[in-house]
Design a protein around this motif. Structure first.
Motif, PDB file in Angstrom:
ATOM      1  N   ILE A 124       3.017  41.059 -25.977  1.00 18.65           N
ATOM      2  CA  ILE A 124       4.330  40.432 -26.105  1.00 18.65           C
ATOM      3  C   ILE A 124       4.319  39.126 -25.320  1.00 18.65           C
ATOM      4  CG2 ILE A 124       6.710  40.619 -25.267  1.00 18.65           C
ATOM      5  CD1 ILE A 124       6.417  43.639 -25.915  1.00 18.65           C
ATOM      6  N   VAL A 125       4.871  38.083 -25.932  1.00 19.78           N
ATOM      7  CA  VAL A 125       5.029  36.810 -25.227  1.00 19.78           C
ATOM      8  C   VAL A 125       6.485  36.724 -24.773  1.00 19.78           C
ATOM      9  CG1 VAL A 125       4.845  34.309 -25.386  1.00 19.78           C
ATOM     10  CG2 VAL A 125       3.294  35.765 -26.722  1.00 19.78           C
ATOM     11  N   VAL A 126       6.699  36.667 -23.463  1.00 17.55           N
ATOM     12  CA  VAL A 126       8.056  36.535 -22.939  1.00 17.55           C
ATOM     13  C   VAL A 126       8.330  35.054 -22.707  1.00 17.55           C
ATOM     14  CG1 VAL A 126       9.627  37.175 -21.083  1.00 17.55           C
ATOM     15  CG2 VAL A 126       7.837  38.777 -21.806  1.00 17.55           C
ATOM     16  N   MET A 127       9.352  34.535 -23.359  1.00 17.47           N
ATOM     17  CA  MET A 127       9.707  33.122 -23.188  1.00 17.47           C
ATOM     18  C   MET A 127      10.607  32.977 -21.948  1.00 17.47           C
ATOM     19  SD  MET A 127       8.123  31.844 -25.844  1.00 17.47           S
ATOM     20  CE  MET A 127       8.685  30.133 -25.716  1.00 17.47           C
ATOM     21  N   LYS A 128      10.579  31.780 -21.347  1.00 19.47           N
ATOM     22  CA  LYS A 128      11.464  31.493 -20.208  1.00 19.47           C
ATOM     23  C   LYS A 128      12.926  31.522 -20.640  1.00 19.47           C
ATOM     24  CE  LYS A 128       8.398  28.553 -17.568  1.00 19.47           C
ATOM     25  NZ  LYS A 128       7.906  27.185 -17.432  1.00 19.47           N
ATOM     26  N   GLU A 129      13.801  31.909 -19.706  1.00 12.83           N
ATOM     27  CA  GLU A 129      15.219  31.687 -19.963  1.00 12.83           C
ATOM     28  C   GLU A 129      15.401  30.192 -20.188  1.00 12.83           C
ATOM     29  OE1 GLU A 129      18.096  33.506 -17.326  1.00 12.83           O
ATOM     30  OE2 GLU A 129      16.566  34.873 -16.538  1.00 12.83           O
ATOM     31  N   GLY A 130      16.118  29.838 -21.243  1.00  8.84           N
ATOM     32  CA  GLY A 130      16.354  28.430 -21.500  1.00  8.84           C
ATOM     33  C   GLY A 130      15.241  27.754 -22.290  1.00  8.84           C
ATOM     34  N   SER A 131      14.287  28.511 -22.802  1.00  8.74           N
ATOM     35  CA  SER A 131      13.262  27.866 -23.634  1.00  8.74           C
ATOM     36  C   SER A 131      13.921  27.378 -24.922  1.00  8.74           C
ATOM     37  CB  SER A 131      12.142  28.863 -23.943  1.00  8.74           C
ATOM     38  OG  SER A 131      12.678  30.009 -24.570  1.00  8.74           O
ATOM     39  N   THR A 132      13.356  26.301 -25.459  1.00  3.10           N
ATOM     40  CA  THR A 132      14.005  25.692 -26.626  1.00  3.10           C
ATOM     41  C   THR A 132      13.483  26.303 -27.921  1.00  3.10           C
ATOM     42  OG1 THR A 132      12.302  24.016 -26.860  1.00  3.10           O
ATOM     43  CG2 THR A 132      14.126  23.493 -25.364  1.00  3.10           C
ATOM     44  N   ARG A 133      14.243  26.087 -28.950  1.00  4.05           N
ATOM     45  CA  ARG A 133      13.867  26.497 -30.302  1.00  4.05           C
ATOM     46  C   ARG A 133      12.480  25.937 -30.656  1.00  4.05           C
ATOM     47  NH1 ARG A 133      14.198  30.053 -33.686  1.00  4.05           N
ATOM     48  NH2 ARG A 133      15.776  30.585 -32.164  1.00  4.05           N
ATOM     49  N   ALA A 134      12.242  24.664 -30.311  1.00  8.02           N
ATOM     50  CA  ALA A 134      10.961  24.022 -30.648  1.00  8.02           C
ATOM     51  C   ALA A 134       9.800  24.715 -29.920  1.00  8.02           C
ATOM     52  CB  ALA A 134      10.997  22.540 -30.278  1.00  8.02           C
ATOM     53  N   GLU A 135      10.035  25.068 -28.672  1.00  5.60           N
ATOM     54  CA  GLU A 135       8.980  25.747 -27.913  1.00  5.60           C
ATOM     55  C   GLU A 135       8.659  27.104 -28.533  1.00  5.60           C
ATOM     56  OE1 GLU A 135       9.845  23.879 -23.432  1.00  5.60           O
ATOM     57  OE2 GLU A 135      10.965  25.650 -24.112  1.00  5.60           O
ATOM     58  N   ILE A 136       9.692  27.835 -28.876  1.00  5.13           N
ATOM     59  CA  ILE A 136       9.493  29.162 -29.474  1.00  5.13           C
ATOM     60  C   ILE A 136       8.720  29.028 -30.790  1.00  5.13           C
ATOM     61  CG2 ILE A 136      10.686  31.150 -30.476  1.00  5.13           C
ATOM     62  CD1 ILE A 136      13.012  30.494 -28.476  1.00  5.13           C
ATOM     63  N   GLU A 137       9.100  28.052 -31.577  1.00  7.56           N
ATOM     64  CA  GLU A 137       8.439  27.927 -32.882  1.00  7.56           C
ATOM     65  C   GLU A 137       6.992  27.464 -32.727  1.00  7.56           C
ATOM     66  OE1 GLU A 137      10.995  25.927 -35.652  1.00  7.56           O
ATOM     67  OE2 GLU A 137      12.206  27.779 -35.827  1.00  7.56           O
ATOM     68  N   HIS A 138       6.725  26.657 -31.727  1.00  7.69           N
ATOM     69  CA  HIS A 138       5.341  26.219 -31.512  1.00  7.69           C
ATOM     70  C   HIS A 138       4.457  27.419 -31.151  1.00  7.69           C
ATOM     71  CE1 HIS A 138       1.944  23.754 -30.659  1.00  7.69           C
ATOM     72  NE2 HIS A 138       1.966  23.999 -29.368  1.00  7.69           N
ATOM     73  N   VAL A 139       4.960  28.290 -30.284  1.00 12.36           N
ATOM     74  CA  VAL A 139       4.200  29.494 -29.914  1.00 12.36           C
ATOM     75  C   VAL A 139       3.899  30.331 -31.159  1.00 12.36           C
ATOM     76  CG1 VAL A 139       4.368  31.731 -28.732  1.00 12.36           C
ATOM     77  CG2 VAL A 139       5.033  29.629 -27.539  1.00 12.36           C
ATOM     78  N   MET A 140       4.921  30.518 -31.989  1.00 13.94           N
ATOM     79  CA  MET A 140       4.742  31.363 -33.175  1.00 13.94           C
ATOM     80  C   MET A 140       3.741  30.740 -34.144  1.00 13.94           C
ATOM     81  SD  MET A 140       8.677  32.648 -33.662  1.00 13.94           S
ATOM     82  CE  MET A 140       8.290  33.692 -35.065  1.00 13.94           C
ATOM     83  N   ARG A 193      -7.759  39.718 -27.848  1.00 19.02           N
ATOM     84  CA  ARG A 193      -7.941  38.291 -28.065  1.00 19.02           C
ATOM     85  C   ARG A 193      -6.745  37.482 -27.575  1.00 19.02           C
ATOM     86  NH1 ARG A 193     -10.832  35.209 -31.226  1.00 19.02           N
ATOM     87  NH2 ARG A 193      -9.898  33.778 -29.750  1.00 19.02           N
ATOM     88  N   VAL A 194      -5.544  38.022 -27.697  1.00 18.77           N
ATOM     89  CA  VAL A 194      -4.352  37.242 -27.352  1.00 18.77           C
ATOM     90  C   VAL A 194      -4.376  36.804 -25.896  1.00 18.77           C
ATOM     91  CG1 VAL A 194      -1.857  37.158 -27.410  1.00 18.77           C
ATOM     92  CG2 VAL A 194      -3.077  38.731 -28.917  1.00 18.77           C
ATOM     93  N   ARG A 195      -4.764  37.746 -25.038  1.00 15.12           N
ATOM     94  CA  ARG A 195      -4.753  37.480 -23.614  1.00 15.12           C
ATOM     95  C   ARG A 195      -5.591  36.245 -23.268  1.00 15.12           C
ATOM     96  NH1 ARG A 195      -5.044  42.329 -19.391  1.00 15.12           N
ATOM     97  NH2 ARG A 195      -5.083  43.543 -21.289  1.00 15.12           N
ATOM     98  N   GLU A 196      -6.607  36.000 -24.089  1.00 21.51           N
ATOM     99  CA  GLU A 196      -7.551  34.928 -23.793  1.00 21.51           C
ATOM    100  C   GLU A 196      -7.056  33.548 -24.212  1.00 21.51           C
ATOM    101  OE1 GLU A 196     -10.908  36.209 -25.882  1.00 21.51           O
ATOM    102  OE2 GLU A 196     -11.108  38.040 -24.705  1.00 21.51           O
ATOM    103  N   LEU A 197      -6.156  33.543 -25.154  1.00 20.42           N
ATOM    104  CA  LEU A 197      -5.631  32.238 -25.580  1.00 20.42           C
ATOM    105  C   LEU A 197      -4.853  31.620 -24.430  1.00 20.42           C
ATOM    106  CD1 LEU A 197      -4.326  33.249 -29.079  1.00 20.42           C
ATOM    107  CD2 LEU A 197      -6.434  32.050 -28.516  1.00 20.42           C
ATOM    108  N   GLY A 198      -4.640  30.352 -24.516  1.00 22.85           N
ATOM    109  CA  GLY A 198      -3.899  29.676 -23.452  1.00 22.85           C
ATOM    110  C   GLY A 198      -2.393  29.730 -23.676  1.00 22.85           C
ATOM    111  N   ILE A 199      -1.928  30.720 -24.448  1.00 20.61           N
ATOM    112  CA  ILE A 199      -0.496  30.802 -24.749  1.00 20.61           C
ATOM    113  C   ILE A 199       0.338  30.668 -23.480  1.00 20.61           C
ATOM    114  CG2 ILE A 199       1.335  32.354 -25.599  1.00 20.61           C
ATOM    115  CD1 ILE A 199      -0.470  31.409 -27.804  1.00 20.61           C
ATOM    116  N   GLU A 200      -0.138  31.295 -22.429  1.00 22.91           N
ATOM    117  CA  GLU A 200       0.613  31.300 -21.183  1.00 22.91           C
ATOM    118  C   GLU A 200       0.842  29.905 -20.629  1.00 22.91           C
ATOM    119  OE1 GLU A 200      -0.008  34.530 -17.773  1.00 22.91           O
ATOM    120  OE2 GLU A 200      -0.900  32.567 -17.448  1.00 22.91           O
ATOM    121  N   ASN A 201      -0.050  28.978 -20.997  1.00 25.17           N
ATOM    122  CA  ASN A 201       0.106  27.597 -20.517  1.00 25.17           C
ATOM    123  C   ASN A 201       1.083  26.788 -21.343  1.00 25.17           C
ATOM    124  OD1 ASN A 201      -1.896  28.198 -18.719  1.00 25.17           O
ATOM    125  ND2 ASN A 201      -3.525  27.233 -19.909  1.00 25.17           N
TER     126      ASN A 201
END
Lengths: 343, 343, 343, 343
Positions: free
Chosen positions: B2-18, B47-55
């Motif tokens: 699961i990717v937990v987004m920050k409180e206040g993350s924007t629509r654009a940020e969420i869509e980029h992750v997806m 594999r997910v853990r290895e991606l730089g999603i967290e960054n």
């Protein structure tokens, strides 16, 4: 080693302990207090612990008093050791900066990264060709193909190459391509592997196991040195604790402690130590201020597209900034250490 | 994952992750709360853990939700697995008792011990021929000579033989003498070794690393099983904690947890777990009450004369008593487990 | 305490150390080996550690050799201590079973639970009125109202009452309602609180701090006993380690170790120890087999509706089964211990 | 909070979980994958963990996703907080240096130390009047007499005073003498004490418990702030790990992590963190490079004559050198942080 007798142990019990130790070839030295009697034991240090002395009647416990490592100890070799890798000296005047991708991915991509990190001041290039992975289903590295790319990157840039070696049977192969053999944390007590790299004359970057004491770490260095290879570089990379916010707990205390106990150079890997890119540069700076000879970090042009460890990987821009800060701090820290020597 | 987004993350940020996740071939599932948005990720788990999603911008953290092991999991194989060793079944009706000296010392001495432990009810004989030692200066075992003595003890008594294997290159040699290949705690993540024993069809006793999680331990079992060898016996032997009174902290909680997560039989080594002979029998009993399939203990006619690990070694008399108690407790515990199944 | 001198320390350095110790009133005893010189120190044990001896020229390190607790030690009081609570004896022939909800919720609900656990064989009722919560926003307990409900449950059933006390200022209040004052893990080194309960004559259930050594735990018992209250019952409840699958790591090794070092009765709390209801009965059984005097567990008619700790709470049915098993195991374990005493 | 359902859980099980959560007032959000179904839970965060959801049929586990602290979080208060103590600002442009003896010993001696540390640049004076000691037989501090000496030292030098407070009943007394109330590691979860200091408006130096997570530490800050006192200064002082060479493992990773999660200033105590004077200055430098707002260290004119903690105490000369280095490093580190903000 000291044998502490129970309060109220009898004369016969004490003498039996001393007799057994003498039969085994140890010197003994009796010290009787008003409350407690102790027997000092002189001889091959780690053998005593193995005897069943502790099971003998009247014995409370055994207490070790001396370090079990020799070649790695500062008592044996008072001056700092430096390790030469191509034209760079690890443990010398300049901080050692090792950088590169977690896994080697492509020949051209690797050469691009090598050029970039060289431009930022790195002297050595890291890259995994054989990867230790918790899961058998994870990408296990490109193998020898990856080593060839690393060698190509050296040819293109002059950077020395650091890559991990995971089994004794591959030492000759890996050593034929790289300049520094890296022993990973999970293999710190893979004694067959330690002996195998000890029979080469390559520099060895020995990472601390994530649950190994500093003493065990120096004993593993001793394994390599006892085979004839003095070129050991230690690398702290985080230990396992109850704290889960960071991937590991980078133990910077280990840096001055190792410098007190040993003459070997000690570096730090903040990437694995904290496991989150946003803290890597800060902990790299703290490592240098703690006296480390240098740092090893993971970098990638696009961390979110790296094949492994993306979460803890710096961008090339962040690395460039970190490298400059590391050099400034190293200079300041060295001036502090010179002040200290004179107090 | 699961990717937990920050409180206040924007629509654009969420869509980029997806979008990035979809490009990498993962399924995604968006869940928006009033305070927090989370992105569920479906696909190859580790594999997910290895991606730089967290960054990525707007991302708070990644949270894993599912187990990364398959063949070792109870979900995959709901019934208990048993492992046959000669005429004994590990994980069956009778508790498995493995006993013997820490190190193989002499042919005749070993056969005497084998006869004694067999008379007390042990089905398997343990003995170290290749010894993992923290110090290069400690006794490293008799090597192949020790294996020959073990084979002679089997011939004399019919007991199956358990001995440690430390490097991939020696698997064929050791497997030609013994019935159970033991992987020690320090080698639990020696992946080359795990693969090598996975390519045999010998039973493997896989000890938990002293700082490895239960999940990592089951992943190491997965390494062996993924190579085609299903005969894995797990063995808890103590983890490293801040407590220094005991040599390690025997983690008996791991027994029911492993039984919940996996179908593999799990044993316990109380000798290494506590490290002091006076506590070994008690912890052997507690292990059986926790549901262990059996215990492995160090015994010696004269622990104070053993070549290694004397402090944690039982006398033959203490072992005989322990073995009787273990059998009584195992029977009672099995009756409890049958009651539980019906509640 | 032993002072280990550095290899190569000078005669002057050794004599300076001895002189300083003598000036402070300690006895000293010199022991010179070929490699290492040690100075044995006789006197008030914990004072030595505090001196700056370690900073003195030529000193390698200090090594403690003796236990710092007295009243709690088995050396001081060789026979087992039992603690009377109403008509039940903790540490006697019958295993002590303490059960009840995490938090006291309602008067009638509590009395129903008390009747049920009494019918299953519990002798003492637990229930939190003042709750230690990591978050200031969590339910903090009913306070004195909860104590009144507990007293009502005692009146209705005859069960002794166990409840946690968190601050010195509330000792009189809580002691006026309950039969056993519980010191929780987070307060194991709240010395003001230890002294305050030490000035009562109530039984005290002293939980081990989740990161405290066995030695520190016995020192906290010593605090209570030094104030005049000998009625201390120890309770292991899990320590904090790197393993996250269980809420804590229940350290059952502590049970036989405490019984070796101390005469005080020791119980186990498997509910907090593992933190998941599905493992609680199994670990209760293992606790008894390890020699514990009893167990304390959380029960609730409907764990999923409990106000706190539902995840680790047993149903009344599961508790009833566990209590029967605990009694059977305790009888068998006691017979084993009698056998052992005669070996 | 997320509820992860077992593979193969039924529709009825999933709906029962959702129904129970809704009845308790939580919002729920269902997310069904091909392999795994998860239920997102929206509502009072820490309440979910306490329900017995995990015991319900078909449930695999619970996974928390969000932080439980509010007032202490950076999300709530994006800018750094500074805390004013007399004329010094903690968390401002100048590094905060707190120094003094472990225990207050004599009036004149304390004033001499205060003058010396002021001359070296310290802004605050530390000194223990009420001492937390593992043993009831150790020196427990001078009590109010010690507070009077501290106040006298403030009068003589203008330094602000920092001293430890151990029980709620003494808050008024201690607060009447000192400028900063220190909560020691053992009392980090002494919630009655946290609330009591939260009802004052004094600055509070909140040390991290030696086995507490960063999240628990921030929750303890939240306890103080929730009572109305915003003047919280955090202080990392080492955590407990398996490594015994250092007294604790100073966790410098906590510094940047706290700065990411919270707006509160964070300092470091290298004296307790490593426990040996020879490493204190080095780790003080590393602390500043890690971004700490300052350091707190133990100093004494003659550490070998100090009444407590002599082993980790700096001489006045060593402290003077350390203070100069800390100031230089702080300036350089601040310039790095400004660079970073612009990348």
């Amino acid at each position: 080693m000291i044998v502490v007798m129970k309060e109220g142990s009898t004369r016969a019990e004490i003498e039996h302990v001393m007799q057994v130790l003498k039969q085994k070839g140890f010197g003994v030295h009796l010290s009787e207090g008003t409350e407690q009697t102790i027997v000092g034991v002189i001889g091959p240090k780690d053998r005593v612990r193995e005897l069943g002395i502790e099971n003998m009647s009247g014995v409370e416990k055994l207490v070790p008093v001396s370090n079990p490592f020799k070649l790695a100890s500062r008592a044996f070799h008072p001056d700092n050791t430096t390790v030469q890798v191509l034209d760079h000296v690890v443990g010398g005047e300049t901080p050692t900066i090792i950088a590169g991708p977690c896994s080697v991915e492509s020949r051209d991509g690797l050469i691009d990264i090598a050029r970039a990190v060289k431009a930022s001041g790195a002297q050595l290039l890291r890259g995994g060709a054989f990867k230790p992975r918790s899961s058998p289903y994870s990408f296990q590295g490109l193998g020898e193909e990856g080593l060839k790319y690393l060698a190509a990157a050296r040819e293109a840039t002059g950077l020395g190459i650091v890559s991990e070696i995971m089994e004794p049977g591959l030492v000759d192969l890996v050593a034929s391509y790289v300049d520094v053999l890296q022993i990973g944390a999970r293999n710190m007590q893979n004694f067959a592997l330690l002996k195998a790299v000890g029979r080469t004359n390559k520099a060895v970057l020995l990472k601390r196991g994530f649950s190994n004491t500093i003493e065990e770490w120096l004993m593993s260095a001793e394994y390599i040195m006892a085979e004839g290879n003095p070129n050991v570089i230690l690398c702290e990379r985080g230990i396992r604790t109850f704290e889960t916010y960071t991937r590991n707990t980078l133990d910077l205390n280990a840096v001055p402690v190792v410098q007190h106990l040993s003459h070997l150079p000690v570096m730090v890997d903040p990437s694995h130590g904290v496991g989150h890119a946003r803290y890597v540069s800060t902990m790299a700076r703290a490592s240098i201020a703690a006296g480390a000879a240098g740092v090893i970090v993971e970098v990638h042009p696009k961390p979110e597209e790296a094949w492994s460890d993306g979460s803890q990987t710096l961008t090339l821009e962040a690395f460039d900034q970190m490298a400059r800060q590391v050099r400034q701090l190293h200079e300041l820290t060295q001036s502090f250490q010179r002040q200290e020597a004179t107090v």
